[in-house]
Design an enzyme around this catalytic site. Structure first.
Site, short mmCIF file in Angstrom:
data_model
loop_
_atom_site.label_atom_id
_atom_site.label_comp_id
_atom_site.label_asym_id
_atom_site.label_seq_id
_atom_site.Cartn_x
_atom_site.Cartn_y
_atom_site.Cartn_z
N LYS A 247 1.00 -4.87 3.46
CA LYS A 247 0.66 -5.31 2.10
C LYS A 247 1.33 -6.64 1.80
CE LYS A 247 3.03 -4.30 -1.35
NZ LYS A 247 4.06 -4.92 -2.23
N THR B 134 6.87 -6.39 -5.10
CA THR B 134 6.36 -7.50 -4.30
C THR B 134 4.87 -7.58 -4.56
OG1 THR B 134 8.05 -7.26 -2.58
CG2 THR B 134 6.04 -8.44 -1.98
N LYS C 211 9.57 -14.41 -1.65
CA LYS C 211 9.52 -13.13 -0.93
C LYS C 211 8.55 -13.22 0.24
CE LYS C 211 10.19 -8.83 0.11
NZ LYS C 211 10.02 -7.69 -0.81
#
Length: 286
Positions: free
Chosen positions: A237, A94, A169
């Site tokens: 994150k 990701t 995502k």
């Protein structure tokens, strides 16, 4: 069967590479930690490379599953000399859509193709080979990689051009952040009102309030158990990436920004490695 390289044997990648080997693909792995490389080789049939370039050399598919943009760029810099015509690089990290577009261009220079393919499903999904994969890139590259990714993916969708997988995502993480905060507040309210949480969940989980988080996390949330699942550090994150992308495209994400700060509170409580459902802990702390 395909000749593959898998770079990054963390919580997810270790099992994903194992599924490739179990399906009969030729797998060469690499990880920064020599101990992790040795552990994987002891459990699975495959080769261990000394560096990313060695792992990627002569492969048809190169899979990455790393931590963040700087990790991906560092490893890609090392494997880039081994790229050749017809190779497909699939990044399951990701990371940012901007990095995906950059690496797509760098692959094209070598005659290779790039897919940004972040995953969802957590460690359990990786162990069971049932990950959801959101992809960005060329359709031809996706079609070639899809049957190989099927070793560990239950659902694979080409969202759009390069970077689209990473943006999808972000949508996933934005939605999860709101759902977990809502569930945390609901369970906290039930406790404060003196209700039996199990009975409440039984009553509402068949209706519009139902979610994966409710089905799989309500019990551990009320019990205060968070030593499992997707770590708060990684969620922050991912939310950072989503918020940065929102600043670029003009999207308004007030709830996401707020929940991100709530996760910062959880980190300050020592919950860096707790599951994302630990948002409830900041509501129930003394």
């Amino acid at each position: 069967m395909a000749k593959t390289a898998f770079l990054g044997l963390g919580v997810m990648g270790f099992h994903m590479a194992g599924h490739l080997a179990a399906r009969g693909h030729q797998v060469t792995v690499w990880n920064r930690s020599e101990a992790k490389r040795g552990d994987w080789a002891a459990r699975h049939k495959g080769e261990v490379a000394k560096d990313p370039a060695d792992a990627a050399f002569g492969g048809e598919f190169v899979f990455l599953c790393l931590g963040d943009d700087p990790d991906v760029r560092e490893v890609f810099d090392q494997l880039e000399p081994s790229l050749g015509a017809g190779m497909i690089v699939v990044d399951h990290t990701t990371a940012s859509a901007g990095l995906a577009r950059e690496l797509d261009e760098r692959c094209r220079v070598k005659g290779a193709r790039f897919l940004d393919a972040p995953i969802s499903g957590g460690e359990a999904g990786a162990i069971n080979g049932k990950l959801t994969i959101m992809c960005g890139g060329e359709e031809a590259a996706f079609k070639s990689a899809e049957p190989v990714m099927a070793a560990y993916g239950k659902s694979m969708t080409l969202i759009g051009e390069s970077g689209a997988g990473q943006l999808a995502k972000s949508v996933n993480q934005i939605c999860i952040a709101g759902i977990v905060q809502g569930l945390s507040e609901g369970l906290h309210f039930a406790e404060q009102a003196g209700l039996d949480a199990e009975k409440v969940i039984a009553a509402i989980s068949g209706g519009a309030a139902q979610s994966w988080q409710m089905d799989n996390r309500w019990k551990t949330m009320v019990e205060g158990h968070f030593e499992h699942g997707f770590a708060v550090d990684w969620m922050r994150k991912d939310l950072r990436i989503a918020l940065e992308a929102a600043r670029e495209n003009g999207a308004s994400l007030p709830l996401t920004a707020t929940v991100d700060q709530y996760y910062a509170d959880v980190q300050a409580m020592g919950g860096q490695r707790w599951d994302t459902s630990s948002l409830i802990a900041r509501l129930t702390r003394d």
